[in-house]
Motif scaffolding. Sequence first.
Motif, short mmCIF file in Angstrom:
data_model
loop_
_atom_site.label_atom_id
_atom_site.label_comp_id
_atom_site.label_asym_id
_atom_site.label_seq_id
_atom_site.Cartn_x
_atom_site.Cartn_y
_atom_site.Cartn_z
N LYS A 464 0.85 -1.19 0.00
CA LYS A 464 0.00 0.00 0.00
C LYS A 464 0.88 1.24 0.00
O LYS A 464 1.96 1.24 0.57
CB LYS A 464 -0.85 0.01 1.26
N PHE A 465 0.43 2.27 -0.67
CA PHE A 465 1.17 3.52 -0.61
C PHE A 465 0.19 4.68 -0.49
O PHE A 465 -0.99 4.55 -0.80
CB PHE A 465 2.09 3.70 -1.82
N LYS A 466 0.71 5.79 -0.02
CA LYS A 466 -0.14 6.95 0.26
C LYS A 466 0.11 8.05 -0.76
O LYS A 466 1.16 8.11 -1.38
CB LYS A 466 0.19 7.49 1.65
N LYS A 467 -0.86 8.91 -0.87
CA LYS A 467 -0.72 10.07 -1.76
C LYS A 467 0.41 10.97 -1.27
O LYS A 467 0.57 11.18 -0.07
CB LYS A 467 -2.03 10.84 -1.72
N VAL A 468 1.20 11.46 -2.21
CA VAL A 468 2.32 12.33 -1.85
C VAL A 468 1.92 13.80 -1.97
O VAL A 468 2.02 14.57 -1.03
CB VAL A 468 3.54 12.04 -2.75
N THR A 469 1.46 14.17 -3.15
CA THR A 469 1.08 15.56 -3.37
C THR A 469 0.16 15.62 -4.59
O THR A 469 -0.10 14.61 -5.23
CB THR A 469 2.31 16.45 -3.57
N THR A 470 -0.32 16.81 -4.91
CA THR A 470 -1.13 16.96 -6.12
C THR A 470 -0.33 17.76 -7.14
O THR A 470 0.26 18.78 -6.80
CB THR A 470 -2.43 17.71 -5.79
N ILE A 471 -0.30 17.28 -8.37
CA ILE A 471 0.41 18.01 -9.41
C ILE A 471 -0.58 18.59 -10.41
O ILE A 471 -0.59 19.77 -10.68
CB ILE A 471 1.42 17.11 -10.12
N VAL A 472 -1.44 17.74 -10.94
CA VAL A 472 -2.48 18.22 -11.85
C VAL A 472 -3.79 18.11 -11.10
O VAL A 472 -4.30 17.03 -10.85
CB VAL A 472 -2.52 17.36 -13.13
N SER A 473 -4.34 19.26 -10.72
CA SER A 473 -5.50 19.21 -9.83
C SER A 473 -6.75 18.71 -10.54
O SER A 473 -7.66 18.23 -9.91
CB SER A 473 -5.74 20.59 -9.22
N GLU A 474 -6.76 18.81 -11.86
CA GLU A 474 -7.97 18.38 -12.57
C GLU A 474 -7.96 16.90 -12.92
O GLU A 474 -8.94 16.39 -13.44
CB GLU A 474 -8.13 19.20 -13.85
N ALA A 475 -6.84 16.25 -12.67
CA ALA A 475 -6.75 14.84 -13.03
C ALA A 475 -7.67 14.00 -12.15
O ALA A 475 -7.94 14.34 -11.01
CB ALA A 475 -5.32 14.37 -12.89
N LEU A 476 -8.17 12.91 -12.74
CA LEU A 476 -9.06 12.01 -12.00
C LEU A 476 -8.36 10.69 -11.76
O LEU A 476 -7.49 10.29 -12.52
CB LEU A 476 -10.32 11.72 -12.84
N THR A 477 -8.72 10.02 -10.68
CA THR A 477 -8.28 8.64 -10.56
C THR A 477 -9.26 7.79 -11.38
O THR A 477 -10.35 8.26 -11.73
CB THR A 477 -8.33 8.16 -9.10
N LEU A 478 -8.89 6.55 -11.66
CA LEU A 478 -9.82 5.70 -12.43
C LEU A 478 -11.11 5.49 -11.66
O LEU A 478 -12.18 5.37 -12.25
CB LEU A 478 -9.18 4.34 -12.73
N THR A 479 -11.01 5.47 -10.34
CA THR A 479 -12.20 5.30 -9.51
C THR A 479 -13.18 6.45 -9.74
O THR A 479 -14.37 6.24 -9.96
CB THR A 479 -11.79 5.26 -8.02
N GLU A 480 -12.63 7.66 -9.72
CA GLU A 480 -13.49 8.83 -9.95
C GLU A 480 -14.01 8.84 -11.38
O GLU A 480 -15.19 9.12 -11.63
CB GLU A 480 -12.68 10.11 -9.70
N ALA A 481 -13.12 8.49 -12.32
CA ALA A 481 -13.52 8.49 -13.72
C ALA A 481 -14.64 7.47 -13.94
O ALA A 481 -15.61 7.74 -14.66
CB ALA A 481 -12.33 8.17 -14.60
N ALA A 482 -14.52 6.30 -13.29
CA ALA A 482 -15.55 5.26 -13.46
C ALA A 482 -16.90 5.75 -12.97
O ALA A 482 -17.93 5.54 -13.62
CB ALA A 482 -15.12 4.01 -12.69
N LEU A 483 -16.90 6.43 -11.82
CA LEU A 483 -18.14 6.97 -11.28
C LEU A 483 -18.78 7.96 -12.25
O LEU A 483 -19.97 7.89 -12.55
CB LEU A 483 -17.86 7.71 -9.97
#
Lengths: 527, 174
Positions: A464-483
Amino acid sequence: MPKCTINGKEVEVKEGTSIIEAMQQSGDRIAHYCWHPGLSVAGVCRLCMVEIEGNPRVQIACNTMVTEGMKINNTSEKVRDAVKWGLDFHLINHPLDCPICDQAGECGLQDQYMEYGKYDPEMAEAKVKKHKVVDLGPTVVLDSERCILCSRCVRFTEEVSKTNELGIFNRGDRSEIGTHEGVELNNKYSLNTVDICPVGALTSKDFRFRQRVWYLKDAETVCNGCSNGCNVKVYFNKEGFFRVKPVYNEKVNGYWMCDEGRDIYKFVNKETRLLKAQVRGASGWTEMAGGAAAKNAHEVLKNTSGDSLALVLTAQYTVEEFDAIVSTFVNEFKTKKVFFWINNKETFDSFDGLLLRGDKNPNTKGLLKVLEKHGITATWADLTQGLGNGSIKTVVVAGPENQAVFPDFQERVKELSKAQNLIWLQAGKNDALMSLTGNVWLIPTKTFVEKDGTFINHAGLEQKFKKVTTIVSEALTLTEAALLLAGKNLTIPTATAQPFMPMNQREDQVTLEARKKNEFVFRRGSL
Amino acid sequence: MSVMQNNSEKAKWYLPGVLGGLGITMKHLLVNLFNRKKMMTLNYPEEKYEYSPRFKGNHVLTVKKDGSLRCTACMLCATNCPAECIKIVAAEHNDPHVEKFPISYEIDILRCVFCGYCEEACPVDAIRLGPEWQTPGVNGANFIYDINHLAYRPNLKGGIQTHVDDEERLKSGI
């Protein structure tokens, strides 16, 4: 199991443990330059001095084993004095290069000097001048004046990479590290020598002079360069990511990582990323926010029957994301046409004996596990056939984050562009995608440093790994994109209201928590 | 901040104070009218006041004997700057004796507070605050000083040299 006393604390250690290891176990600080837990013991730096009760002289801790009832300390006046003079010898020929040196800020010698040194030098002779800026190979630069001859790098090439490029040449204070005649330091693990160099003698050409280390924050994550899944630390600041270093994990990578893995920060940085969603309709490309583009794509997806819809996945995303997008397709869109885009099947099982794996995807096992869970058996041939006879009209692709390891990218884009509607989720920019015609949605996705998740490595180890930072704020994860593709709404979790509000603070008052430096500037006007 | 209030009886007699003030003004007016040479004001900008060389005014990047920048881009000034107005980009120099140098050194003069911390942090005497003090500019002027301005502006006449040169330093074995 011998018991010993270290600085007054009793510690029980395994048979055959050296004092330095015992001290690390007990949490005591001890200087070490030539000793490295992943290498053999050399005992040349003479800075890990300890006093053992009953022994008239101070001893080095790295090559002395703990015996029953040993009483050790490294805080006495005798030890401090020994370390101070040892340090004096180290600094005889060490140049005052700290303003130029890349290691300034994380240099052991600097720390040690601040703790034990701070003396006036007693050497009247001029310093011995050695070679500056020696080009050792494609990745490493040597400054032999700064070198304290700890021989860590030499032992690394002997024992770990087993390539034997480096050696110590000449005698006395003219000794220098160098490569053997006609050989250059050019192996797949060469940058580890830069990591283990306790001073700034070996510097990485890639990182050299790009940032001072005190401007960088670090965070631990899992390397997504290959299926080995090495534990790494990424170093970044608001200007982007700058370097990657290994983190010790006995089960996966030990103390090391490969040079290829150190490049993974490059495709994460803003200049290579897709910053905005691009949607192509009849009137050409239009720019959109990432979420809006996914909503827009839903308009097409809802009119598509299950059989004409396909999903193509690369093994570069997390298990959670695969699970979310595959279950959306299986349950919402009623299609089992989910395809695994394999970049180089032939080399998947190759292994160089140390760390590097042929499978350049971090999560192949994870993807296969998710596909198996949902009972998906579709093969790429089905997709080719479906695209050929027009039965597949809409394709959703989760493209690779690391495009460099997908040599067949252009061909696959060409093949997939036969689909009527192409919805491409992609982290990085790509010209092949921008030159597509027809109905195309290009939606930016997050890279592995911008999300939480799990990678399953080649051996089936879940990390498991954790989020480090945000680079592109508009980018979606696949989970969000799927929704969003399924037409659902994305709820962004808001921070819970603070349970305690200071009396003198307005409810809408802006607090500047992130900025710790210069606090007095923001408190101006109040006494 | 606290405000002091004097409510005593004496404080109500303000008129003598006002007249006394007017008297001082009148005295200066008459002295200046009949003795213009001793007048304490300057006709700026035709006449300019020169402060002592210790005055902390506009920044100067010093140069070596050959006229190249002394700065090694160690970023200590930028780190120490409380206003965070210094921005440096370092690069590798072709000369191995120089090794590292700034390809861009910018000071946002509108943020600068002239505290002199950059000067103090510099290990190689590369940045100084000079005696020049005028930083005017009309709206739209460039208030970000670059290397060209900091090291080679016309007033510096080819740049200000540092005391210790690299070559001398290397020879003396430092």
